[in-house]
Scaffold this motif. Sequence first.
Motif, PDB file in Angstrom:
ATOM      1  N   VAL A 182       0.846  -1.190   0.000  1.00  0.00           N
ATOM      2  CA  VAL A 182       0.000   0.000   0.000  1.00  0.00           C
ATOM      3  C   VAL A 182       0.886   1.246   0.000  1.00  0.00           C
ATOM      4  O   VAL A 182       1.819   1.362   0.787  1.00  0.00           O
ATOM      5  CB  VAL A 182      -0.932   0.006   1.230  1.00  0.00           C
ATOM      6  N   GLU A 183       0.565   2.134  -0.921  1.00  0.00           N
ATOM      7  CA  GLU A 183       1.315   3.388  -1.017  1.00  0.00           C
ATOM      8  C   GLU A 183       0.980   4.253   0.188  1.00  0.00           C
ATOM      9  O   GLU A 183      -0.183   4.435   0.530  1.00  0.00           O
ATOM     10  CB  GLU A 183       0.931   4.122  -2.300  1.00  0.00           C
ATOM     11  N   THR A 184       1.987   4.770   0.839  1.00  0.00           N
ATOM     12  CA  THR A 184       1.759   5.658   1.965  1.00  0.00           C
ATOM     13  C   THR A 184       2.222   7.056   1.587  1.00  0.00           C
ATOM     14  O   THR A 184       3.325   7.255   1.094  1.00  0.00           O
ATOM     15  CB  THR A 184       2.507   5.183   3.228  1.00  0.00           C
ATOM     16  N   LYS A 185       1.334   7.987   1.796  1.00  0.00           N
ATOM     17  CA  LYS A 185       1.642   9.383   1.494  1.00  0.00           C
ATOM     18  C   LYS A 185       1.963  10.105   2.798  1.00  0.00           C
ATOM     19  O   LYS A 185       1.414   9.798   3.847  1.00  0.00           O
ATOM     20  CB  LYS A 185       0.446  10.059   0.822  1.00  0.00           C
ATOM     21  N   THR A 186       2.832  11.087   2.704  1.00  0.00           N
ATOM     22  CA  THR A 186       3.122  11.910   3.868  1.00  0.00           C
ATOM     23  C   THR A 186       1.914  12.781   4.185  1.00  0.00           C
ATOM     24  O   THR A 186       1.031  12.992   3.330  1.00  0.00           O
ATOM     25  CB  THR A 186       4.336  12.825   3.619  1.00  0.00           C
ATOM     26  N   LEU A 187       1.884  13.303   5.386  1.00  0.00           N
ATOM     27  CA  LEU A 187       0.823  14.227   5.760  1.00  0.00           C
ATOM     28  C   LEU A 187       0.838  15.438   4.824  1.00  0.00           C
ATOM     29  O   LEU A 187      -0.205  15.923   4.400  1.00  0.00           O
ATOM     30  CB  LEU A 187       0.991  14.650   7.222  1.00  0.00           C
ATOM     31  N   TYR A 188       2.009  15.884   4.477  1.00  0.00           N
ATOM     32  CA  TYR A 188       2.172  16.999   3.539  1.00  0.00           C
ATOM     33  C   TYR A 188       1.436  16.699   2.223  1.00  0.00           C
ATOM     34  O   TYR A 188       0.682  17.537   1.725  1.00  0.00           O
ATOM     35  CB  TYR A 188       3.668  17.228   3.298  1.00  0.00           C
ATOM     36  N   GLU A 189       1.649  15.519   1.684  1.00  0.00           N
ATOM     37  CA  GLU A 189       0.981  15.129   0.432  1.00  0.00           C
ATOM     38  C   GLU A 189      -0.526  15.025   0.628  1.00  0.00           C
ATOM     39  O   GLU A 189      -1.305  15.464  -0.233  1.00  0.00           O
ATOM     40  CB  GLU A 189       1.541  13.802  -0.069  1.00  0.00           C
ATOM     41  N   ARG A 190      -0.950  14.461   1.761  1.00  0.00           N
ATOM     42  CA  ARG A 190      -2.389  14.305   2.018  1.00  0.00           C
ATOM     43  C   ARG A 190      -3.084  15.644   2.216  1.00  0.00           C
ATOM     44  O   ARG A 190      -4.282  15.768   1.966  1.00  0.00           O
ATOM     45  CB  ARG A 190      -2.619  13.391   3.230  1.00  0.00           C
ATOM     46  N   LEU A 191      -2.331  16.659   2.635  1.00  0.00           N
ATOM     47  CA  LEU A 191      -2.901  18.001   2.789  1.00  0.00           C
ATOM     48  C   LEU A 191      -2.882  18.784   1.479  1.00  0.00           C
ATOM     49  O   LEU A 191      -3.344  19.919   1.426  1.00  0.00           O
ATOM     50  CB  LEU A 191      -2.159  18.781   3.880  1.00  0.00           C
ATOM     51  N   GLY A 192      -2.342  18.197   0.432  1.00  0.00           N
ATOM     52  CA  GLY A 192      -2.343  18.837  -0.888  1.00  0.00           C
ATOM     53  C   GLY A 192      -1.076  19.589  -1.215  1.00  0.00           C
ATOM     54  O   GLY A 192      -1.086  20.469  -2.082  1.00  0.00           O
ATOM     55  N   GLY A 193       0.015  19.263  -0.508  1.00  0.00           N
ATOM     56  CA  GLY A 193       1.273  19.939  -0.784  1.00  0.00           C
ATOM     57  C   GLY A 193       1.189  21.409  -0.419  1.00  0.00           C
ATOM     58  O   GLY A 193       0.316  21.839   0.342  1.00  0.00           O
ATOM     59  N   ILE A 194       2.075  22.198  -0.971  1.00  0.00           N
ATOM     60  CA  ILE A 194       2.147  23.611  -0.606  1.00  0.00           C
ATOM     61  C   ILE A 194       0.880  24.366  -1.004  1.00  0.00           C
ATOM     62  O   ILE A 194       0.420  25.253  -0.264  1.00  0.00           O
ATOM     63  CB  ILE A 194       3.418  24.288  -1.172  1.00  0.00           C
ATOM     64  N   ASP A 195       0.272  24.008  -2.123  1.00  0.00           N
ATOM     65  CA  ASP A 195      -0.957  24.705  -2.530  1.00  0.00           C
ATOM     66  C   ASP A 195      -2.103  24.406  -1.573  1.00  0.00           C
ATOM     67  O   ASP A 195      -2.842  25.309  -1.170  1.00  0.00           O
ATOM     68  CB  ASP A 195      -1.350  24.315  -3.959  1.00  0.00           C
ATOM     69  N   GLY A 196      -2.251  23.141  -1.194  1.00  0.00           N
ATOM     70  CA  GLY A 196      -3.300  22.762  -0.250  1.00  0.00           C
ATOM     71  C   GLY A 196      -3.088  23.396   1.114  1.00  0.00           C
ATOM     72  O   GLY A 196      -4.041  23.873   1.751  1.00  0.00           O
ATOM     73  N   ILE A 197      -1.846  23.410   1.573  1.00  0.00           N
ATOM     74  CA  ILE A 197      -1.536  23.994   2.878  1.00  0.00           C
ATOM     75  C   ILE A 197      -1.747  25.503   2.859  1.00  0.00           C
ATOM     76  O   ILE A 197      -2.277  26.074   3.819  1.00  0.00           O
ATOM     77  CB  ILE A 197      -0.112  23.596   3.319  1.00  0.00           C
ATOM     78  N   THR A 198      -1.394  26.158   1.777  1.00  0.00           N
ATOM     79  CA  THR A 198      -1.612  27.603   1.658  1.00  0.00           C
ATOM     80  C   THR A 198      -3.103  27.920   1.732  1.00  0.00           C
ATOM     81  O   THR A 198      -3.525  28.829   2.462  1.00  0.00           O
ATOM     82  CB  THR A 198      -0.995  28.140   0.358  1.00  0.00           C
ATOM     83  N   SER A 199      -3.903  27.169   1.022  1.00  0.00           N
ATOM     84  CA  SER A 199      -5.349  27.353   1.057  1.00  0.00           C
ATOM     85  C   SER A 199      -5.895  27.085   2.455  1.00  0.00           C
ATOM     86  O   SER A 199      -6.752  27.822   2.963  1.00  0.00           O
ATOM     87  CB  SER A 199      -6.019  26.434   0.033  1.00  0.00           C
ATOM     88  N   LEU A 200      -5.386  26.053   3.077  1.00  0.00           N
ATOM     89  CA  LEU A 200      -5.805  25.695   4.422  1.00  0.00           C
ATOM     90  C   LEU A 200      -5.473  26.815   5.408  1.00  0.00           C
ATOM     91  O   LEU A 200      -6.318  27.224   6.210  1.00  0.00           O
ATOM     92  CB  LEU A 200      -5.131  24.386   4.833  1.00  0.00           C
ATOM     93  N   VAL A 201      -4.259  27.342   5.351  1.00  0.00           N
ATOM     94  CA  VAL A 201      -3.854  28.430   6.242  1.00  0.00           C
ATOM     95  C   VAL A 201      -4.744  29.654   6.021  1.00  0.00           C
ATOM     96  O   VAL A 201      -5.196  30.281   6.985  1.00  0.00           O
ATOM     97  CB  VAL A 201      -2.356  28.783   6.052  1.00  0.00           C
ATOM     98  N   ASP A 202      -5.015  29.994   4.776  1.00  0.00           N
ATOM     99  CA  ASP A 202      -5.873  31.151   4.505  1.00  0.00           C
ATOM    100  C   ASP A 202      -7.262  30.961   5.106  1.00  0.00           C
ATOM    101  O   ASP A 202      -7.836  31.897   5.678  1.00  0.00           O
ATOM    102  CB  ASP A 202      -5.950  31.419   3.007  1.00  0.00           C
ATOM    103  N   ASP A 203      -7.792  29.752   5.013  1.00  0.00           N
ATOM    104  CA  ASP A 203      -9.116  29.484   5.592  1.00  0.00           C
ATOM    105  C   ASP A 203      -9.068  29.476   7.117  1.00  0.00           C
ATOM    106  O   ASP A 203      -9.995  29.969   7.774  1.00  0.00           O
ATOM    107  CB  ASP A 203      -9.669  28.161   5.063  1.00  0.00           C
ATOM    108  N   ILE A 204      -8.014  28.948   7.693  1.00  0.00           N
ATOM    109  CA  ILE A 204      -7.876  28.955   9.152  1.00  0.00           C
ATOM    110  C   ILE A 204      -7.813  30.390   9.660  1.00  0.00           C
ATOM    111  O   ILE A 204      -8.513  30.757  10.611  1.00  0.00           O
ATOM    112  CB  ILE A 204      -6.629  28.154   9.598  1.00  0.00           C
TER     113      ILE A 204
END
Length: 130
Positions: free
Chosen positions: A6-28
């Motif tokens: 089973v492929e395991t992704k890092t938390l970073y990848e599961r959060l969508g990488g830098i674009d996903g994290i940037t969007s997440l931070v803006d919403d937070i």
Amino acid sequence: MREDQVETKTLYERLGGIDGITSLVDDIVENHMTNPAVNARFLPLKEHPAHFAEVRQHLINFLAAGSGGPQEYKGKDMLASHKGMNISQGEYMHVIDDIMKALGKNKVDEPTQKDVLAIAYSLKKDIVGV
């Protein structure tokens, strides 16, 4: 793919990488700004756009680096950045709720949400009442 492969992704990848994290931070941040229980701590940032941009970038880098991304976080640790703020248990829980709301808005899956929640709770001792 076999079950033991089973492929395991890092938390970073599961959060969508830098674009996903940037969007997440803006919403937070937006959630914090509109949450009457904690917005008094965040609204003053709007009065200083350069400082706000710096804090935003620190948050992005903190989440990215802490979740396994290649970004480097050069800001203060949690204890140093919250020292003297005397954040209450209630404020902390509102911030957690704001984070969870942003994760839901960004369609982050439940196992990943639980991982983020576990990390947030692990930082509590360095945030509440210091």
